[in-house]
Design a protein around this motif. Structure first.
Motif, PDB file in Angstrom:
ATOM      1  N   VAL A  98       0.837  -1.205   0.000  1.00  0.00           N
ATOM      2  CA  VAL A  98       0.000   0.000   0.000  1.00  0.00           C
ATOM      3  C   VAL A  98       0.873   1.256   0.000  1.00  0.00           C
ATOM      4  O   VAL A  98       0.616   2.219  -0.732  1.00  0.00           O
ATOM      5  CB  VAL A  98      -0.949  -0.005   1.221  1.00  0.00           C
ATOM      6  N   THR A  99       1.923   1.254   0.832  1.00  0.00           N
ATOM      7  CA  THR A  99       2.831   2.406   0.899  1.00  0.00           C
ATOM      8  C   THR A  99       3.505   2.656  -0.443  1.00  0.00           C
ATOM      9  O   THR A  99       3.505   3.779  -0.960  1.00  0.00           O
ATOM     10  CB  THR A  99       3.898   2.182   1.987  1.00  0.00           C
ATOM     11  N   PHE A 100       4.103   1.607  -1.008  1.00  0.00           N
ATOM     12  CA  PHE A 100       4.795   1.746  -2.295  1.00  0.00           C
ATOM     13  C   PHE A 100       3.827   2.140  -3.411  1.00  0.00           C
ATOM     14  O   PHE A 100       4.166   2.945  -4.286  1.00  0.00           O
ATOM     15  CB  PHE A 100       5.499   0.440  -2.667  1.00  0.00           C
ATOM     16  N   LEU A 101       2.626   1.564  -3.382  1.00  0.00           N
ATOM     17  CA  LEU A 101       1.650   1.834  -4.439  1.00  0.00           C
ATOM     18  C   LEU A 101       1.229   3.301  -4.410  1.00  0.00           C
ATOM     19  O   LEU A 101       1.158   3.962  -5.458  1.00  0.00           O
ATOM     20  CB  LEU A 101       0.435   0.926  -4.270  1.00  0.00           C
ATOM     21  N   PHE A 102       0.954   3.834  -3.223  1.00  0.00           N
ATOM     22  CA  PHE A 102       0.572   5.242  -3.098  1.00  0.00           C
ATOM     23  C   PHE A 102       1.687   6.158  -3.592  1.00  0.00           C
ATOM     24  O   PHE A 102       1.457   7.077  -4.391  1.00  0.00           O
ATOM     25  CB  PHE A 102       0.236   5.570  -1.641  1.00  0.00           C
ATOM     26  N   ILE A 103       2.912   5.892  -3.145  1.00  0.00           N
ATOM     27  CA  ILE A 103       4.039   6.742  -3.531  1.00  0.00           C
ATOM     28  C   ILE A 103       4.306   6.625  -5.029  1.00  0.00           C
ATOM     29  O   ILE A 103       4.600   7.629  -5.705  1.00  0.00           O
ATOM     30  CB  ILE A 103       5.298   6.372  -2.720  1.00  0.00           C
ATOM     31  N   ALA A 104       4.186   5.412  -5.579  1.00  0.00           N
ATOM     32  CA  ALA A 104       4.431   5.220  -7.010  1.00  0.00           C
ATOM     33  C   ALA A 104       3.422   5.992  -7.849  1.00  0.00           C
ATOM     34  O   ALA A 104       3.793   6.676  -8.817  1.00  0.00           O
ATOM     35  CB  ALA A 104       4.368   3.732  -7.351  1.00  0.00           C
ATOM     36  N   ILE A 105       2.153   5.912  -7.485  1.00  0.00           N
ATOM     37  CA  ILE A 105       1.110   6.611  -8.251  1.00  0.00           C
ATOM     38  C   ILE A 105       1.319   8.125  -8.177  1.00  0.00           C
ATOM     39  O   ILE A 105       1.274   8.823  -9.201  1.00  0.00           O
ATOM     40  CB  ILE A 105      -0.284   6.227  -7.730  1.00  0.00           C
ATOM     41  N   MET A 106       1.558   8.646  -6.981  1.00  0.00           N
ATOM     42  CA  MET A 106       1.754  10.085  -6.826  1.00  0.00           C
ATOM     43  C   MET A 106       3.027  10.552  -7.524  1.00  0.00           C
ATOM     44  O   MET A 106       3.051  11.646  -8.108  1.00  0.00           O
ATOM     45  CB  MET A 106       1.798  10.457  -5.339  1.00  0.00           C
ATOM     46  N   SER A 107       4.078   9.740  -7.489  1.00  0.00           N
ATOM     47  CA  SER A 107       5.332  10.101  -8.165  1.00  0.00           C
ATOM     48  C   SER A 107       5.138  10.174  -9.672  1.00  0.00           C
ATOM     49  O   SER A 107       5.642  11.088 -10.336  1.00  0.00           O
ATOM     50  CB  SER A 107       6.430   9.098  -7.814  1.00  0.00           C
ATOM     51  N   VAL A 108       4.426   9.198 -10.233  1.00  0.00           N
ATOM     52  CA  VAL A 108       4.167   9.192 -11.673  1.00  0.00           C
ATOM     53  C   VAL A 108       3.362  10.418 -12.080  1.00  0.00           C
ATOM     54  O   VAL A 108       3.628  11.058 -13.100  1.00  0.00           O
ATOM     55  CB  VAL A 108       3.429   7.897 -12.084  1.00  0.00           C
ATOM     56  N   LEU A 109       2.377  10.794 -11.260  1.00  0.00           N
ATOM     57  CA  LEU A 109       1.503  11.915 -11.594  1.00  0.00           C
ATOM     58  C   LEU A 109       2.184  13.269 -11.433  1.00  0.00           C
ATOM     59  O   LEU A 109       1.944  14.186 -12.220  1.00  0.00           O
ATOM     60  CB  LEU A 109       0.248  11.875 -10.717  1.00  0.00           C
ATOM     61  N   ILE A 110       3.057  13.393 -10.423  1.00  0.00           N
ATOM     62  CA  ILE A 110       3.609  14.706 -10.088  1.00  0.00           C
ATOM     63  C   ILE A 110       5.066  14.870 -10.513  1.00  0.00           C
ATOM     64  O   ILE A 110       5.470  15.947 -10.962  1.00  0.00           O
ATOM     65  CB  ILE A 110       3.477  14.954  -8.569  1.00  0.00           C
ATOM     66  N   MET A 111       5.861  13.795 -10.421  1.00  0.00           N
ATOM     67  CA  MET A 111       7.300  13.924 -10.650  1.00  0.00           C
ATOM     68  C   MET A 111       7.746  13.447 -12.020  1.00  0.00           C
ATOM     69  O   MET A 111       8.935  13.516 -12.342  1.00  0.00           O
ATOM     70  CB  MET A 111       8.061  13.158  -9.556  1.00  0.00           C
ATOM     71  N   THR A 112       6.830  12.946 -12.853  1.00  0.00           N
ATOM     72  CA  THR A 112       7.200  12.501 -14.194  1.00  0.00           C
ATOM     73  C   THR A 112       6.186  13.034 -15.203  1.00  0.00           C
ATOM     74  O   THR A 112       5.149  13.592 -14.836  1.00  0.00           O
ATOM     75  CB  THR A 112       7.219  10.953 -14.299  1.00  0.00           C
ATOM     76  N   THR A 113       6.502  12.850 -16.471  1.00  0.00           N
ATOM     77  CA  THR A 113       5.572  13.210 -17.554  1.00  0.00           C
ATOM     78  C   THR A 113       4.951  11.961 -18.170  1.00  0.00           C
ATOM     79  O   THR A 113       4.409  12.022 -19.268  1.00  0.00           O
ATOM     80  CB  THR A 113       6.315  14.003 -18.641  1.00  0.00           C
ATOM     81  N   LEU A 135      -5.041  17.673  -8.912  1.00  0.00           N
ATOM     82  CA  LEU A 135      -4.037  17.567  -7.843  1.00  0.00           C
ATOM     83  C   LEU A 135      -3.337  18.893  -7.579  1.00  0.00           C
ATOM     84  O   LEU A 135      -2.849  19.135  -6.472  1.00  0.00           O
ATOM     85  CB  LEU A 135      -3.000  16.505  -8.210  1.00  0.00           C
ATOM     86  N   LYS A 136      -3.279  19.770  -8.594  1.00  0.00           N
ATOM     87  CA  LYS A 136      -2.595  21.050  -8.433  1.00  0.00           C
ATOM     88  C   LYS A 136      -3.254  21.930  -7.375  1.00  0.00           C
ATOM     89  O   LYS A 136      -2.656  22.892  -6.904  1.00  0.00           O
ATOM     90  CB  LYS A 136      -2.535  21.788  -9.766  1.00  0.00           C
ATOM     91  N   LYS A 137      -4.495  21.602  -7.009  1.00  0.00           N
ATOM     92  CA  LYS A 137      -5.195  22.372  -5.988  1.00  0.00           C
ATOM     93  C   LYS A 137      -4.693  22.059  -4.581  1.00  0.00           C
ATOM     94  O   LYS A 137      -5.002  22.784  -3.632  1.00  0.00           O
ATOM     95  CB  LYS A 137      -6.700  22.081  -6.053  1.00  0.00           C
ATOM     96  N   TYR A 138      -3.914  20.978  -4.451  1.00  0.00           N
ATOM     97  CA  TYR A 138      -3.497  20.521  -3.132  1.00  0.00           C
ATOM     98  C   TYR A 138      -1.988  20.696  -2.944  1.00  0.00           C
ATOM     99  O   TYR A 138      -1.216  20.632  -3.912  1.00  0.00           O
ATOM    100  CB  TYR A 138      -3.880  19.056  -2.945  1.00  0.00           C
ATOM    101  N   PRO A 139      -1.544  20.906  -1.691  1.00  0.00           N
ATOM    102  CA  PRO A 139      -0.112  21.123  -1.414  1.00  0.00           C
ATOM    103  C   PRO A 139       0.784  19.979  -1.883  1.00  0.00           C
ATOM    104  O   PRO A 139       1.947  20.206  -2.210  1.00  0.00           O
ATOM    105  CB  PRO A 139      -0.070  21.265   0.114  1.00  0.00           C
ATOM    106  N   ILE A 140       0.237  18.752  -1.923  1.00  0.00           N
ATOM    107  CA  ILE A 140       1.080  17.614  -2.287  1.00  0.00           C
ATOM    108  C   ILE A 140       1.573  17.702  -3.725  1.00  0.00           C
ATOM    109  O   ILE A 140       2.552  17.068  -4.101  1.00  0.00           O
ATOM    110  CB  ILE A 140       0.322  16.282  -2.070  1.00  0.00           C
ATOM    111  N   SER A 141       0.897  18.521  -4.549  1.00  0.00           N
ATOM    112  CA  SER A 141       1.308  18.647  -5.945  1.00  0.00           C
ATOM    113  C   SER A 141       2.584  19.463  -6.097  1.00  0.00           C
ATOM    114  O   SER A 141       3.193  19.478  -7.164  1.00  0.00           O
ATOM    115  CB  SER A 141       0.195  19.291  -6.775  1.00  0.00           C
ATOM    116  N   ASN A 142       2.992  20.150  -5.017  1.00  0.00           N
ATOM    117  CA  ASN A 142       4.258  20.876  -5.032  1.00  0.00           C
ATOM    118  C   ASN A 142       5.411  19.879  -5.145  1.00  0.00           C
ATOM    119  O   ASN A 142       5.463  18.894  -4.413  1.00  0.00           O
ATOM    120  CB  ASN A 142       4.405  21.708  -3.758  1.00  0.00           C
ATOM    121  N   TYR A 143       6.336  20.135  -6.072  1.00  0.00           N
ATOM    122  CA  TYR A 143       7.414  19.170  -6.329  1.00  0.00           C
ATOM    123  C   TYR A 143       8.247  18.933  -5.069  1.00  0.00           C
ATOM    124  O   TYR A 143       8.622  17.792  -4.767  1.00  0.00           O
ATOM    125  CB  TYR A 143       8.303  19.672  -7.467  1.00  0.00           C
ATOM    126  N   GLY A 144       8.543  20.005  -4.320  1.00  0.00           N
ATOM    127  CA  GLY A 144       9.347  19.846  -3.110  1.00  0.00           C
ATOM    128  C   GLY A 144       8.638  19.001  -2.069  1.00  0.00           C
ATOM    129  O   GLY A 144       9.254  18.155  -1.412  1.00  0.00           O
TER     130      GLY A 144
END
Length: 444
Positions: free
Chosen positions: A111-126, A141-150
């Motif tokens: 569950v941990t890896f799956l969540f991080i993988a999905i969010m990484s693909v959406l925010i940190m890659t094209t 997702l851009k409406k939420y703080p998590i969409s910030n790259y940092g």
């Protein structure tokens, strides 16, 4: 040892390590029970290996440039996660809830890896950027703080939590449930090695860097919203580097967050007194860097990058060197050209710099120097608003115009992903061998 030989050995060790463990631990088991156990070993070793990759190990990066290592890390993380999910499903079918206390940690890891993988693909890659559903989700997702790259980088670092979950699952299954002390010991030692690398990367390395500070001694503005920053080591020592490599810089100033950012070195390694980086205004942080004051302190980590390997081919004076840069991708090329201006090789050297408009053309003084000091240097600015974007036909026409043959040339590419895709396609369609193409991608 030849670089390609080491590359093969490193890759082979990555894929064969879980096979070796399986040969030790799975003897005498039926296929029904051996396959899910093997899948678990593969998932465990590969997920832990990705923690090592994220630490930018020099002994690997020396043979694989960091952008290639990062792409391998991203793909293999997804592959390892899928294998872990298959392992968990198979294990559930075989055992049900018999080993629930152990399998619970395995599910938490997935569950941990799956969540991080999905969010990484959406925010940190094209990745999947052309898919309508993905684009729509990214906009939301851009409406939420998590969409910030940092912020996402901090979330991404929670992978270590998933590693601990999977380690508890694997080690309890191996030691307690199966009583396999030898295999469990191997997997435990591997975990200790990985955690040691992680602690060094996240905590100890930054402390070491704070003891080797640099001072910003000059800030020079260039056209195209670009600034050249000169960094002088307080200790008087600059780490050895190759032309075209890059470093990670952190600024020690209250108005700047103490976070690392990669910048290409535009100086030659033959200058022992200072290093220079060029920073283009491309976002919030780089915008603030345009007003960086002289006198502030910084840490420098590196060097990284593999485009310098092209030098190995320039011993033959008949080999041409073709540098193809898009926008800010000019920065590693400046370091290569600075080195060539000192060595003065007889090779034909051509730089094609793709820009949107003439107002973005920078580093005029540097290029005047290169024209004087590099014997056979040609500069070709290519402005999209005048000639359109580079494509296969235009790249071919440029080389023909300057009497440069594809089969007698070495190529270095750097720039935004669309530029890289187009130019690499142009070269492969012109039957350029892959080992004659060197590139650095902005994917860090």
């Amino acid at each position: 040892m030849e670089r390609k030989t080491v590359q093969v050995l490193l890759l082979a060790s990555y894929f064969l390590f879980p096979v070796l463990i399986a040969l030790i631990s799975l003897q005498g088991r039926s296929i029904q029970f051996a396959i899910p156990a093997f899948l678990g070993i593969v998932a465990y070793t590969w997920l832990l290996a990705n923690i090592i990759f994220s630490a930018r190990p020099k002994f690997i990066e020396r043979y694989y440039s960091l952008d290639k290592l990062n792409r391998f890390h991203a793909v293999q993380a997804i592959v390892a996660l899928l294998i872990a999910m298959l392992h968990g499903l198979w294990e559930q079918i075989l055992w049900g809830t018999v080993f629930f206390s152990s399998t619970l940690f395995g599910y938490l890891a997935i569950v941990t890896f799956l969540f991080i993988a999905i969010m990484s693909v959406l925010i940190m890659t094209t990745w999947f950027g052309r898919k309508k559903a993905v684009r729509s989700l990214k906009i939301r997702l851009k409406k939420y703080p998590i969409s910030n790259y940092g912020t996402m980088k901090k979330v991404h670092s929670l992978n270590i939590l998933g590693v601990l979950f999977v380690a508890v699952h694997v080690l309890t299954m191996t030691f307690r449930n199966q009583g396999d002390v030898l295999t469990g010991s191997i997997l435990l030692v591997y975990l200790i090695v990985v955690l040691t690398v992680y602690v060094d990367h996240k905590f100890l390395r930054s402390r070491r860097l704070r003891k080797q500070l640099y001072t910003v001694t000059d800030v020079r503005h260039q056209p195209g919203r670009t600034v050249v920053v000169t960094l002088t080591p307080q200790s008087g020592r600059i780490p050895e580097y190759k032309p075209g490599q890059f470093v990670f810089v952190r600024i020690k100033e209250d108005m700047y967050p103490f976070e690392e950012h990669p910048y290409s070195l535009i100086t030659s390694p033959q200058n022992p007194n200072e290093i220079k980086v060029a920073i283009k205004d491309l976002g919030d942080y780089t915008h603030r860097m345009q007003e960086l004051p002289v006198g502030v302190e910084a840490t420098v980590e590196g060097p990284y990058g593999g485009v310098w390997h092209v030098e190995e081919k320039l011993d033959n004076p008949n080999e041409n060197l073709i540098l193809l840069a898009g926008g800010v991708g000019i920065t590693p090329m400046l370091g290569i050209l600075e080195e060539l201006s000192l060595k003065k090789p007889p090779n034909n050297v051509m730089l094609v710099w793709g820009l949107n408009e003439p107002g973005e053309f920078a580093f005029a003084e540097e290029f005047d120097k290169f024209k004087r000091e590099i014997p056979n240097f040609t500069l070709v600015p290519f402005f999209a608003n005048e000639k359109g974007f580079l494509d296969t036909q235009k790249v071919q026409a440029l080389l023909q115009e300057h009497n440069l043959l594809f089969e007698e040339s070495q190529f270095v590419l750097c720039g935004p992903k669309p530029f890289m895709v187009v130019v690499e396609k142009a070269l492969t369609e012109s039957r350029v061998q892959k080992d004659s193409i060197y590139y650095e991608a902005f994917a860090l």
